[in-house]
Design an enzyme around this catalytic site. Structure first.
Site, PDB file in Angstrom:
ATOM      1  N   ASP A 209       0.865  -1.190   0.000  1.00  0.00           N
ATOM      2  CA  ASP A 209       0.000   0.000   0.000  1.00  0.00           C
ATOM      3  C   ASP A 209       0.900   1.239   0.000  1.00  0.00           C
ATOM      4  OD1 ASP A 209      -2.313   1.559   0.303  1.00  0.00           O
ATOM      5  OD2 ASP A 209      -2.301   1.374   2.497  1.00  0.00           O
TER       6      ASP A 209
ATOM      7  N   GLU B   2       2.677   5.030  -3.935  1.00  0.00           N
ATOM      8  CA  GLU B   2       2.648   5.992  -5.065  1.00  0.00           C
ATOM      9  C   GLU B   2       3.995   6.702  -5.258  1.00  0.00           C
ATOM     10  OE1 GLU B   2       0.276   5.699  -2.658  1.00  0.00           O
ATOM     11  OE2 GLU B   2      -0.889   4.452  -4.032  1.00  0.00           O
TER      12      GLU B   2
ATOM     13  N   ASP C 293      -8.925   3.330  -2.348  1.00  0.00           N
ATOM     14  CA  ASP C 293      -9.912   3.783  -1.369  1.00  0.00           C
ATOM     15  C   ASP C 293     -11.184   4.334  -2.002  1.00  0.00           C
ATOM     16  OD1 ASP C 293      -8.009   2.987   0.362  1.00  0.00           O
ATOM     17  OD2 ASP C 293      -7.371   4.990   0.955  1.00  0.00           O
TER      18      ASP C 293
END
Ligand code: MIG
Length: 801
Positions: A425, A428, A503
């Site tokens: 997770d 990015e 999300d």
């Protein structure tokens, strides 16, 4: 004043996308060619290289006002040993033409414009609208971020009057991207809604489709990139980036499936995940302590709901330190995973990229990484210290091969504790200091000795982290298939990881993005996709959760997940009425595993995804070109879910052919739109006439029982024929790569007044053990069954009456 600045900022970014102000590459003055490459020299000292990789694949590389660099490296590309196909070169005073068996690439010399045509019909597939362009005086360079990134480069194509655009990876947008424009800059965007852009991933690959003929373009450039499909102007579909090379691959179909196969040749295939990854999965931010994890699993078992995997989100760790467990919450992780294993449940842990930066020694991940100098640094040599869950943190420079190896090896900790898979997770990479990346601009990565900055490396960070993780798991457990799931990505991610769409909101609007997003990811080389079932943020309800399962029960990744402060949404949370419906779909998923796994293996082998838009199977039918509220699984299942509250009826488009309602076996003639009922317990689902769908027993988890009997459900077409396949292997080891699998072909045809089933000689060396094959003919009012046909392991013909 602030307002004014904002308006000005908006205007500049609009300007940044006005490529008509860019410098155009000069005309061709001469060219030379080698065995597979034609190099064009331009009047302005620019160079263009056209490289023939396959009859349907040509690479275009350009350097503006300078020669093409000798350095040629891509993190996305998996194959460089192409056998050059036959091709030839012809020239006229005006043009230079490369011809392969399938493609004709015409380069007009002045101005330099490239046309791609079908080699046989000479039909135009795609043509430059203007010469490739660049930002000579830096007006547009890095306007968003980093003026040192290099110059803006762009290519512009004519925009077809009836051209459709697909792919581009993970976008919060509809399937057909015509008239839309996008930016690629991996971003942590919780609660995104339709048209939020960019979001987590960058897959700079798209497909164009016009008159049923498809081409593909992969712009392999990891800088912040732009794609505009006729939005700013109906004259052009263009793409560009704030640095790096003009470097794209042109794929010719005409079929989308063929392009996806070639794209998989170029950027790699998805290896098969363990079969249990197709099982039902449950997550929550976060289940702790260990007794709570056991309680959730216990509840699943007590309620007779199938479950294969449970997730540990960030709170399992000691102060969010990756590669640790909190001693109080999880005093005995090994014992926990062992207990759950006995109930058929695997545990996957989240692993974020942020390693806690701490002054005191004693946190091995930080200490070792610092000592080995594996952490990212700013240009001035300072450690880069982003703020993420552990507070001050550091990121690994995953472009360093040794750092990737070290990172991979750290996962021994999880393996030793019985953890079955890794969830990446925040990659990015997200930084609470500044989510746009501004805080990271001067972060330098090794990048094969090029020492490039964040402008180039942001979008590939997750790819390289997943690679380190995957390769580590592979080394640590060579007899097991790694299971990795990621949020961010760059092209090529399918070689290392599965993915989910981040999300989402627990809203109907967010739910309606599931189909366009899953199908677009499938059209971008990422077959193993899914979304938090029920939505991640906010409060759902029973109806939304049921409708969400009615999509996800057929998605490769089926995982219910919820934000820390969101209302609980495990399948039973809204009462028995909803729970019973959810159970029905989860059980159906498990019964369909032989079909899903067979279709997944095809995705692995051919690059054609399991979860498909209709256009992928019916690209000649213009009615399918923008349908994104229905989907198909493989060739055979067509599903039309409900994505609005209080709706129990909908229109369904059935392409030409025969279709069977899955629930009633009612036959429909396709090529038409029908209205169907869809009360809450029903998702409209149709089977293609001509299909044979293999099913197994219902299970509580993968491996609970042997796949015995295998039931072949036969749905004859108009001529009374049907065909299908069953793919099997051990579901766990990489043995399938060496032929340890079993593929059984089955076909049915009309014979006299009955039917004849023919089973082919199975391919592969895997032995599934003794079991029974059932055949169920779905076309008759009362289904005929042939029972107790032993799987004999060789070809046979069985009459069905
Ligand atoms: O800043 O780990 O998308 O699935 O539960 C939020 C906590 C970090 C974002 C992920 C979500 C996960 C959450 N994470």
């Amino acid at each position: 004043m602030k307002r004014l600045l904002l308006i000005l900022a908006c205007l500049t970014s609009v300007n940044a996308q006005d490529i008509t102000t860019l410098e155009k590459i000069g005309p061709v003055v001469r060219f030379e060619n080698s065995e597979k490459t034609v190099t064009l020299h331009c009047q302005d000292n620019s160079q263009v290289q056209l490289t023939v990789l396959a009859p349907d694949l040509v690479r275009v590389r350009a350097a503006f006002t300078k020669p093409i660099p000798t350095k040629d490296h891509s993190w996305a590309v998996a194959k460089d040993d192409w056998t050059t196909p036959r091709w030839n070169l012809t020239e006229t005073p005006d043009s230079i033409t490369i011809t392969t068996d399938e493609l004709e690439v015409v380069v007009h010399r002045s101005p330099l414009l490239i046309d791609f045509r079908d080699a046989r019909t000479h039909q135009l597939l795609n043509a430059d609208e203007r010469p490739m362009s660049y930002d000579a005086n830096g007006r547009l360079a890095g306007i968003q971020f980093d003026s040192k990134a290099g110059m803006f480069v762009a290519a512009s194509k004519k925009f077809g009057f009836d051209e459709h655009f697909y792919g581009l990876g993970e976008k919060a947008a509809r399937l057909d991207k015509r008239r839309m424009s996008f930016v690629n800059w991996n971003s942590d965007t919780p609660g995104y809604n339709e048209n939020k852009d960019p979001i987590y991933q960058t897959i700079p690959f798209y497909l164009g489709l016009q008159r049923g003929i498809a081409y593909g373009i992969f712009f392999d450039n990891s800088y912040r990139s732009y794609f505009d499909f006729g939005r700013a102007s109906s004259e052009r579909a263009w793409f560009g980036a704030e640095g790096g090379e003009m470097n794209y691959y042109f794929f010719y179909g005409p079929s989308i499936k063929k392009i996806l196969g070639r794209y998989a040749d170029l950027t790699g295939r998805m290896p098969l995940p363990p079969l249990w990854a197709l099982g039902n999965q449950q997550s929550r931010w976060s289940y702790f302590p260990d007794t709570m994890v056991e309680e959730v699993v216990g509840e699943y078992r007590k309620r007779d709901l199938p479950l294969d995997v449970i997730y540990l989100d960030i709170d399992y760790m000691n102060g969010y330190r990756v590669f640790t467990f909190d001693k109080e919450r999880f005093p005995d992780p090994r014992g926990l995973t062992e207990k759950l294993r006995r109930q058929g449940v695997k545990v996957v842990t989240i692993v974020d990229p942020g390693i806690k930066h701490q002054k005191e020694r004693g946190y091995h991940a930080f200490d070792q990484g610092l000592e080995k100098n594996f952490f990212q640094r700013r240009r001035n040599g300072d450690l880069f210290v982003p703020r993420v869950w552990p507070g001050d943190s550091v990121f690994v420079d995953f472009t360093l091969p040794d750092a990737r190896r070290w990172w991979g090896d750290l996962h021994r900790f999880y393996i030793d504790n019985g953890i079955a898979g890794i969830w990446n997770d925040m990659n990015e990479p997200s930084d609470f200091v500044d989510q746009t990346g501004k805080n990271q601009l001067d972060v330098v990565s090794y990048d094969e000795g090029e020492k490039t900055t964040h402008a180039k490396n942001r979008n590939t960070f997750a790819l390289l982290m997943a690679r380190g993780t995957y390769e580590g798991l592979e080394r640590l457990q060579p007899d097991r298939r790694p299971y990795v799931i990621t949020r961010a990505a760059y092209a090529g991610i399918q070689r290392y990881s599965t993915m989910w769409t981040g999300d989402t909101n627990s809203t109907w609007e967010a739910l309606s993005l599931n189909i366009p997003m899953f199908t677009s990811l499938g059209l971008s080389g990422e077959p193993f996709v899914g979304s938090d079932v029920g939505g991640f943020i906010g409060r759902g309800n029973g109806e939304l959760l049921v409708r969400s399962y009615q999509i996800s029960f057929l998605a490769p990744f089926c995982r219910n997940h919820k934000q820390h402060d969101g209302y609980d949404q495990e399948p039973w949370r809204f009462g028995k009425y909803y729970e019973d419906i959810i159970r029905k779909y989860l059980k159906l998923r498990y019964a369909l595993l032989p079909f899903l796994y067979t279709t997944l293996e095809e995705a692995h082998r051919t690059g054609v995804p399991l979860f498909r838009p209709l256009v992928l199977n019916y690209q000649d039918d213009p009615n399918t070109h923008n349908i994104d509220d229905q989907f198909m699984i493989g060739e055979d299942l067509l599903v039309a879910p409900i994505m609005k509250p209080d709706v129990t009826r909908r229109l369904v488009y059935l392409p030409a052919g025969v279709w069977y309602d899955y629930w009633s076996n009612k036959r429909y003639a396709g090529g038409t739109t029908i209205t169907v009922d869809a009360p809450l317990d029903v998702v409209p689902m149709f089977v293609r006439g001509g299909a044979i769908v293999p099913m197994g027993p219902t299970l509580n988890y993968v491996g609970e029982k042997p796949t015995d009997p295998v039931t072949f459900n036969i749905y004859p077409d108009d001529a009374g024929s049907a065909a299908g396949r069953l793919y099997e292997d051990d579901g766990l080891s990489p043995g399938y790569k060496r032929g340890v699998f079993r593929r059984t072909a089955v076909a049915v045809r009309r014979s006299g007044r009955g039917f004849l089933v023919s089973l082919g000689t199975p391919e592969g060396t895997y032995n599934p053990g003794p079991r029974t094959f059932n055949f169920v003919l779905k076309s008759l009012g009362s289904a005929a069954k042939v029972l107790n046909i032993k799987d004999s392991g060789h070809a046979q013909e069985i009459p069905l009456r």
